[in-house]
Every structure is written in C-alpha cells, then in structure tokens.
Design a protein around this motif. Sequence first.
Motif, short mmCIF file in Angstrom:
data_model
loop_
_atom_site.label_atom_id
_atom_site.label_comp_id
_atom_site.label_asym_id
_atom_site.label_seq_id
_atom_site.Cartn_x
_atom_site.Cartn_y
_atom_site.Cartn_z
N UNK A 45 0.75 -1.40 0.06
CA UNK A 45 -0.08 0.03 0.02
C UNK A 45 0.78 1.23 0.02
N UNK A 46 1.89 1.34 0.83
CA UNK A 46 2.71 2.55 0.74
C UNK A 46 3.51 2.55 -0.27
N UNK A 47 4.09 1.53 -1.01
CA UNK A 47 4.51 1.60 -2.41
C UNK A 47 3.73 2.23 -3.50
N UNK A 48 2.35 1.65 -3.25
CA UNK A 48 1.26 2.05 -4.34
C UNK A 48 0.89 3.57 -4.28
N UNK A 49 0.93 4.01 -2.89
CA UNK A 49 0.67 5.19 -2.59
C UNK A 49 1.71 6.31 -3.11
N UNK A 50 3.02 5.74 -2.97
CA UNK A 50 4.23 6.60 -3.29
C UNK A 50 4.27 6.72 -4.81
N UNK A 51 3.79 5.64 -5.40
CA UNK A 51 3.66 5.69 -6.81
C UNK A 51 2.76 6.69 -7.26
N UNK A 52 1.30 6.72 -6.92
CA UNK A 52 0.34 7.47 -7.10
C UNK A 52 0.58 8.96 -6.63
N UNK A 53 1.51 9.29 -5.60
CA UNK A 53 2.05 10.46 -5.17
C UNK A 53 2.76 11.15 -6.36
N UNK A 54 3.82 10.19 -6.64
CA UNK A 54 4.71 10.60 -7.64
C UNK A 54 3.90 11.06 -9.01
N UNK A 55 2.95 10.22 -9.54
CA UNK A 55 2.28 10.65 -10.73
C UNK A 55 1.60 11.94 -10.38
N UNK A 56 1.10 12.16 -9.13
CA UNK A 56 0.27 13.49 -9.10
C UNK A 56 1.36 14.45 -8.90
N UNK A 164 -3.77 9.80 -14.43
CA UNK A 164 -3.59 9.05 -13.36
C UNK A 164 -4.74 8.06 -13.52
N UNK A 165 -6.13 8.41 -13.68
CA UNK A 165 -7.11 7.26 -13.93
C UNK A 165 -6.98 6.25 -14.73
N UNK A 166 -6.59 6.81 -16.01
CA UNK A 166 -6.20 5.83 -16.78
C UNK A 166 -5.22 4.76 -16.61
N UNK A 167 -4.02 5.42 -16.04
CA UNK A 167 -2.88 4.86 -15.46
C UNK A 167 -3.35 3.55 -14.47
N UNK A 168 -4.06 4.13 -13.56
CA UNK A 168 -4.74 3.03 -12.54
C UNK A 168 -5.59 1.97 -13.10
N UNK A 204 -3.88 2.84 -23.51
CA UNK A 204 -2.32 3.24 -23.50
C UNK A 204 -2.16 4.29 -24.58
N UNK A 205 -2.87 4.14 -25.66
CA UNK A 205 -2.53 5.25 -26.78
C UNK A 205 -3.28 6.48 -26.25
N UNK A 206 -4.24 6.53 -25.47
CA UNK A 206 -4.77 7.95 -24.56
C UNK A 206 -3.81 8.51 -23.92
N UNK A 207 -3.09 7.71 -23.20
CA UNK A 207 -1.95 8.53 -22.36
C UNK A 207 -0.81 8.74 -23.20
N UNK A 208 -0.66 7.96 -24.42
CA UNK A 208 0.43 8.47 -25.06
C UNK A 208 0.21 9.85 -25.72
N UNK A 209 -1.17 9.93 -26.21
CA UNK A 209 -1.42 11.15 -26.69
C UNK A 209 -1.44 12.27 -25.61
N UNK A 210 -1.65 12.20 -24.20
CA UNK A 210 -1.71 13.16 -23.43
C UNK A 210 -0.13 13.39 -23.15
N UNK A 211 0.81 12.40 -23.14
CA UNK A 211 2.19 12.63 -22.97
C UNK A 211 2.81 13.69 -24.16
#
Length: 300
Positions: A45-56, A164-168, A204-211
């Motif tokens: 949970x801590x690792x997941x929260x850290x990842x989500x925090x990094x994305x945010x 983040x929503x699409x990533x999760x 995945x393509x949606x996130x690539x377009x966002x990037x």
Amino acid sequence: MKTKILIPLAGVALFCACKGAGSGSESADTVGVVQKTEKVIESKATSKNATDTALLATQKLVKTASMHFKVKDVQQTSDRIAALTASSNGTVMYHTINSVAGDSTTIRKTDDSLLKITVYNSTADMTVRIPSANVESFVTQVAQMGMVVNSLKFEINDKTYDYLSTRLKLKNQQERKDNGESGSANLKDPDNLLNYKNHIVDQQISNLKTDDSVKNAVIALSFYENNVVHKELIANPDLSAYNLPVSTRMGTSFKTGWSVFIDIMVELANLWVLAPVGGLVWFVVWYFNRRKKAVEVVKS
C-alpha cells in the motif's frame, strides 16, 4: 492405593500442560504470520501510494494557444513564422493561403489590350506544434510580427487526474490478468478477448497522446492583410477590336479599289459581244420606226 490414584491424576495434569503449551506455541505462530502479512500489505500500500503520489507530483499540463492578427504582407509573414517554428524545434502541421478577388474593372488601353484592375483580399491559416517550454516566447515573437492583434487566447488544461485515472485502470487490469482472474467466462471467447485487449490498447494510446500534448503545444494562427489593388495588362478578348494601323488600312484600301476596278473592266471586256448585238438591235428598231413614219407621211 493412594499411589495408584495419584498416577492417573498426574498423567491428566501433564497432558493438559502439554496441550496448553502446544496451543500457546500455535497461537504465537499464527500471530507472527498475521503480522508478516499485515507488513507486506502495508508495504504494498505504501509503495502504491508512493507511485500515485509521484504521478500526482508530475503534472500533465496541456498548453494551447490561438491568435488572430493583421499583418503587412501575408506571404512574408507565413515564411517568417515557418522559420521561427523551425528554430523553436517545432513543426508546421497545417498551412494555407487564400486570395479572394473582390471588385474588378477593365480600362481599354489600346485596340488589342486592356488594363485590368482587381481588389484582392488575402488571408492565411497556420497550425504549429511547439515544445511547451517555448510557447510563451513563440507567441510573443509572432505577436510582434502583426500590426494589430485582434484576439489572443492562451489556455492550460490540467490532464493530471485523467492521466492518473487511465494509468490506475491499466494497472488494475494488468494485475487482474497476472492473477489469472478472467472475471467472466465470456473472456474465453476470442472476440471478447480481442475487444478486451483493444480496450487496453486504447487506454495506452490515450495516455501516449496526453504525454505528447504535454511535451508539444498546439498553436492556431490566422492572419490577414489590407486589401491589395492589383493591376495587369491583358489581351483584349474581343476579336473585332483587332485592326491594322490607319496608314496601312488606307494603303490597303487604294490597292483593293484598284483591284476591284480592274476586275470590273475585265468583266466588261468579257461582255464585248453585247456591243454589236446592242448596236444591231438599235439599228433594227431605228429602221422600223423610220419606215413607219414614212408610211404615215405617204398615207397622209
């Protein structure tokens, strides 16, 4: 007798003591397993929260801009914007120039030429992609090319939570796939499985377009210039207006008249037989008239 009674009682007491000791050991082992499991879950949970925090923490900001302005010369401005785009490590995605003819008139210059005067209205539209870090500088330099900036719009859209929503969601689907959870027997069907995979690809393509939108900003430019009066000398399309010079025409007329006179004389010469025939007819008529008068005189 007392010794026989005490031996069974001692056995029962020893059995209970061993059972209690065994139960305590089993309980201690269970507690240890539970604690380890809780630590693993808490670590995940801590690792997941850290990842989500990094994305945010990494914001996905999409920059867009549009501008409508007046320039001195549309063609020259188009070339300057294209050069500025290249120097800013950008790309011209769309470019069009339109020149619409307005009022027009023609003035007769000579017999075979006309002066055509036309009013043209020229406009241009361009769409460019510029690295987001260079957007503000690019927009400022383009605005300085214009005589008047009619409208300027700069917008930043925050796509962090959408990304983040699409990533999760992709992460959940990957975990579901790794755990072998089909979730539904229908996924065994090839068509349903293909649709499921295509859905993942779309995300995945949606996130690539966002990037890509975060890295490169899209700027829409439209500009125009004052109406231009264009003059050009054109050929007269009226063929009846094409004549020779007067001196040439007069000389040609004399030559033509002499030729006509000669032709008439030649034709008259071809009719020479009419002269004697006409003389003979005239003589016959004269002779009969004279005899008729003589007879009338004799009778009287």
